[in-house]
Design a protein around this motif. Sequence first.
Motif, PDB file in Angstrom:
ATOM      1  N   LEU A 168       0.823  -1.226   0.000  1.00 30.71           N
ATOM      2  CA  LEU A 168       0.000   0.000   0.000  1.00 30.71           C
ATOM      3  C   LEU A 168       0.852   1.268   0.000  1.00 30.71           C
ATOM      4  O   LEU A 168       0.535   2.240  -0.671  1.00 30.71           O
ATOM      5  CB  LEU A 168      -0.932   0.001   1.225  1.00 30.71           C
ATOM      6  N   ARG A 169       1.968   1.249   0.755  1.00 31.67           N
ATOM      7  CA  ARG A 169       2.807   2.452   0.833  1.00 31.67           C
ATOM      8  C   ARG A 169       3.536   2.720  -0.480  1.00 31.67           C
ATOM      9  O   ARG A 169       3.953   3.824  -0.749  1.00 31.67           O
ATOM     10  CB  ARG A 169       3.794   2.334   2.007  1.00 31.67           C
ATOM     11  N   MET A 170       3.705   1.706  -1.310  1.00 29.83           N
ATOM     12  CA  MET A 170       4.327   1.922  -2.622  1.00 29.83           C
ATOM     13  C   MET A 170       3.305   2.538  -3.570  1.00 29.83           C
ATOM     14  O   MET A 170       3.628   3.386  -4.400  1.00 29.83           O
ATOM     15  CB  MET A 170       4.841   0.581  -3.181  1.00 29.83           C
ATOM     16  N   HIS A 192      12.618 -14.213   5.123  1.00 32.16           N
ATOM     17  CA  HIS A 192      13.173 -12.986   4.536  1.00 32.16           C
ATOM     18  C   HIS A 192      12.097 -12.247   3.748  1.00 32.16           C
ATOM     19  O   HIS A 192      11.290 -12.868   3.041  1.00 32.16           O
ATOM     20  CB  HIS A 192      14.338 -13.363   3.609  1.00 32.16           C
ATOM     21  N   ASP A 193      12.114 -10.919   3.844  1.00 33.57           N
ATOM     22  CA  ASP A 193      11.175 -10.101   3.069  1.00 33.57           C
ATOM     23  C   ASP A 193      11.523 -10.183   1.583  1.00 33.57           C
ATOM     24  O   ASP A 193      12.679  -9.915   1.200  1.00 33.57           O
ATOM     25  CB  ASP A 193      11.280  -8.630   3.493  1.00 33.57           C
ATOM     26  N   GLY A 194      10.519 -10.473   0.757  1.00 33.78           N
ATOM     27  CA  GLY A 194      10.749 -10.520  -0.693  1.00 33.78           C
ATOM     28  C   GLY A 194      11.260  -9.212  -1.262  1.00 33.78           C
ATOM     29  O   GLY A 194      11.847  -9.178  -2.347  1.00 33.78           O
ATOM     30  N   VAL A 195      11.042  -8.130  -0.532  1.00 33.64           N
ATOM     31  CA  VAL A 195      11.410  -6.804  -1.033  1.00 33.64           C
ATOM     32  C   VAL A 195      12.700  -6.278  -0.392  1.00 33.64           C
ATOM     33  O   VAL A 195      12.892  -5.065  -0.272  1.00 33.64           O
ATOM     34  CB  VAL A 195      10.241  -5.809  -0.850  1.00 33.64           C
ATOM     35  N   ARG A 196      13.568  -7.200   0.009  1.00 33.59           N
ATOM     36  CA  ARG A 196      14.918  -6.808   0.471  1.00 33.59           C
ATOM     37  C   ARG A 196      15.931  -7.490  -0.463  1.00 33.59           C
ATOM     38  O   ARG A 196      16.563  -8.479  -0.093  1.00 33.59           O
ATOM     39  CB  ARG A 196      15.155  -7.250   1.921  1.00 33.59           C
ATOM     40  N   PRO A 197      16.096  -6.938  -1.692  1.00 36.69           N
ATOM     41  CA  PRO A 197      16.938  -7.614  -2.690  1.00 36.69           C
ATOM     42  C   PRO A 197      18.438  -7.377  -2.496  1.00 36.69           C
ATOM     43  O   PRO A 197      19.237  -8.001  -3.196  1.00 36.69           O
ATOM     44  CB  PRO A 197      16.469  -6.985  -4.014  1.00 36.69           C
ATOM     45  N   VAL A 233      18.045  -1.105  14.467  1.00 32.11           N
ATOM     46  CA  VAL A 233      17.138  -1.259  13.325  1.00 32.11           C
ATOM     47  C   VAL A 233      17.188  -2.734  12.918  1.00 32.11           C
ATOM     48  O   VAL A 233      18.283  -3.290  12.758  1.00 32.11           O
ATOM     49  CB  VAL A 233      17.615  -0.366  12.158  1.00 32.11           C
ATOM     50  N   VAL A 234      16.016  -3.345  12.750  1.00 31.23           N
ATOM     51  CA  VAL A 234      15.964  -4.795  12.510  1.00 31.23           C
ATOM     52  C   VAL A 234      15.718  -5.100  11.040  1.00 31.23           C
ATOM     53  O   VAL A 234      14.857  -4.490  10.402  1.00 31.23           O
ATOM     54  CB  VAL A 234      14.859  -5.435  13.382  1.00 31.23           C
ATOM     55  N   GLN A 235      16.500  -6.040  10.513  1.00 33.71           N
ATOM     56  CA  GLN A 235      16.358  -6.461   9.113  1.00 33.71           C
ATOM     57  C   GLN A 235      15.942  -7.936   9.042  1.00 33.71           C
ATOM     58  O   GLN A 235      15.629  -8.558  10.059  1.00 33.71           O
ATOM     59  CB  GLN A 235      17.705  -6.272   8.389  1.00 33.71           C
ATOM     60  N   PHE A 257       3.273  -8.689  16.890  1.00 35.78           N
ATOM     61  CA  PHE A 257       4.150  -9.515  16.047  1.00 35.78           C
ATOM     62  C   PHE A 257       4.458  -8.777  14.742  1.00 35.78           C
ATOM     63  O   PHE A 257       3.822  -9.002  13.713  1.00 35.78           O
ATOM     64  CB  PHE A 257       3.493 -10.858  15.719  1.00 35.78           C
ATOM     65  N   THR A 258       5.437  -7.874  14.758  1.00 37.43           N
ATOM     66  CA  THR A 258       5.760  -7.125  13.532  1.00 37.43           C
ATOM     67  C   THR A 258       6.883  -7.784  12.753  1.00 37.43           C
ATOM     68  O   THR A 258       7.195  -7.370  11.639  1.00 37.43           O
ATOM     69  CB  THR A 258       6.143  -5.670  13.858  1.00 37.43           C
ATOM     70  N   ASP A 259       7.545  -8.764  13.365  1.00 33.53           N
ATOM     71  CA  ASP A 259       8.537  -9.553  12.633  1.00 33.53           C
ATOM     72  C   ASP A 259       8.529 -10.959  13.217  1.00 33.53           C
ATOM     73  O   ASP A 259       7.743 -11.247  14.138  1.00 33.53           O
ATOM     74  CB  ASP A 259       9.931  -8.900  12.670  1.00 33.53           C
ATOM     75  N   ASP A 260       9.390 -11.828  12.708  1.00 35.46           N
ATOM     76  CA  ASP A 260       9.363 -13.228  13.151  1.00 35.46           C
ATOM     77  C   ASP A 260      10.037 -13.378  14.512  1.00 35.46           C
ATOM     78  O   ASP A 260       9.653 -14.230  15.312  1.00 35.46           O
ATOM     79  CB  ASP A 260      10.011 -14.099  12.072  1.00 35.46           C
ATOM     80  N   ILE A 285      17.948  -2.660   2.379  1.00 36.82           N
ATOM     81  CA  ILE A 285      16.738  -1.854   2.617  1.00 36.82           C
ATOM     82  C   ILE A 285      15.498  -2.666   2.279  1.00 36.82           C
ATOM     83  O   ILE A 285      15.535  -3.582   1.453  1.00 36.82           O
ATOM     84  CB  ILE A 285      16.742  -0.556   1.770  1.00 36.82           C
ATOM     85  N   LYS A 286      14.387  -2.316   2.943  1.00 33.56           N
ATOM     86  CA  LYS A 286      13.084  -2.895   2.592  1.00 33.56           C
ATOM     87  C   LYS A 286      12.437  -1.927   1.612  1.00 33.56           C
ATOM     88  O   LYS A 286      12.150  -0.776   1.973  1.00 33.56           O
ATOM     89  CB  LYS A 286      12.238  -3.070   3.850  1.00 33.56           C
ATOM     90  N   VAL A 287      12.249  -2.344   0.388  1.00 35.48           N
ATOM     91  CA  VAL A 287      11.651  -1.458  -0.620  1.00 35.48           C
ATOM     92  C   VAL A 287      10.175  -1.279  -0.247  1.00 35.48           C
ATOM     93  O   VAL A 287       9.365  -2.186  -0.404  1.00 35.48           O
ATOM     94  CB  VAL A 287      11.838  -2.022  -2.051  1.00 35.48           C
TER      95      VAL A 287
HETATM   96  C1  LIG Z   1      10.232  -7.810   9.244  1.00 31.53           C
HETATM   97  C2  LIG Z   1      10.698  -6.402   9.041  1.00 31.53           C
HETATM   98  O1  LIG Z   1      11.194  -6.225   7.733  1.00 31.53           O
HETATM   99  C3  LIG Z   1      11.838  -6.118   9.994  1.00 31.53           C
HETATM  100  O2  LIG Z   1      12.280  -4.818   9.807  1.00 31.53           O
HETATM  101  C4  LIG Z   1       9.575  -5.407   9.252  1.00 31.53           C
HETATM  102  O3  LIG Z   1       9.130  -5.440  10.579  1.00 31.53           O
HETATM  103  C5  LIG Z   1       8.396  -5.601   8.322  1.00 31.53           C
HETATM  104  O4  LIG Z   1       7.766  -4.365   8.157  1.00 31.53           O
HETATM  105  P1  LIG Z   1       6.217  -4.108   8.207  1.00 31.53           P
HETATM  106  O5  LIG Z   1       6.050  -2.672   7.837  1.00 31.53           O
HETATM  107  O6  LIG Z   1       5.800  -4.379   9.620  1.00 31.53           O
HETATM  108  O7  LIG Z   1       5.611  -5.057   7.251  1.00 31.53           O
END
Ligand SMILES: C[C@](O)(CO)[C@H](O)COP(=O)(O)O
Length: 226
Positions: free
Chosen positions: A13-15, A104-109, A158-160, A182-185, A206-208
């Motif tokens: 949505l933010r994109m 892993h987030d698909g949008v962290r290439p 900052v968590v990746q 639960f915003t991450d695993d 970065i998370k795109v």
């Molecule tokens: C999992 C994550 O990428 C760690 O930084 C992040 O929490 C996911 O982001 P979202 O905005 O909560 O989907």
Amino acid sequence: MNHVIIVAGGQGLRMGADVPKQFLPVGGRPILMRTIERFHAYDGAMNIILVLPESQQAYWRQLCRDHHFDIAHTVVVGGATRFESSRNGLDAIPEDADGLVGIHDGVRPFVSIDTIERCFDAAEDAYAAIPVLPVTDTLRYVDRLGGGKNVLRSDYRVVQTPQVFDIALARRAFSQPFRESFTDDASVVEALGCQVPMVEGNRENIKVTTPFDLIIAEALLRHPTT
Ligand SMILES: C[C@](O)(CO)[C@H](O)COP(=O)(O)O
Ligand SMILES: Nc1ccn([C@@H]2O[C@H](COP(=O)(O)OP(=O)(O)OP(=O)(O)O)[C@@H](O)[C@H]2O)c(=O)n1
């Protein structure tokens, strides 16, 4: 065998793009392909599980044909929350599998091979590991009344991703009911009362998320640092 779940079940949505953000091209190739390639480069035998909304799966298969993308992977359906998407990915790992799973987030290439290696190596010793970076800006806490105060940035990270866990531990964690926190695993695993060790991430990972991040992504490709 190592496993990785690439979660790409979100709405972006933010994109605000017409095409789901994980399919947007960076340097002429869909972001999601670049992400998968990083894990395949780390371990060519890794079991790759891709989580995608059902409505996007035919388009993904078409993109794979168009780009001659032939890295083997299993596609499973996404959920309404990231928690549900991760859990669906875990369910696709065979019952009798042991070892480690990365999520892993698909949008962290731009995750570096070194970051992936640090996470899997640390989780081998400690059952879990997540990549983090120090905070580089000043941080300010704001209360509901609009007041604020400076906080000590050295208390925060900052968590990746990838966030890597022993498979049995991850299964136990994801059998808990969903919570908003639960915003991450790692937050799911910590809810069991476990500590999650941290390793160094990489700045380019970065998370795109927004159109601005696409500009950064193109620049990172032109001036690679990993
Ligand atoms: C999992 C994550 O990428 C760690 O930084 C992040 O929490 C996911 O982001 P979202 O905005 O909560 O989907
Ligand atoms: N139900 C969901 C929500 C998110 N994700 C994935 O989790 C990662 C991190 O989420 P984010 O970048 O915040 O993606 P979106 O949720 O799609 O973004 P937005 O909040 O802007 O809609 C993404 O790869 C996203 O596809 C997922 O697999 N399933």
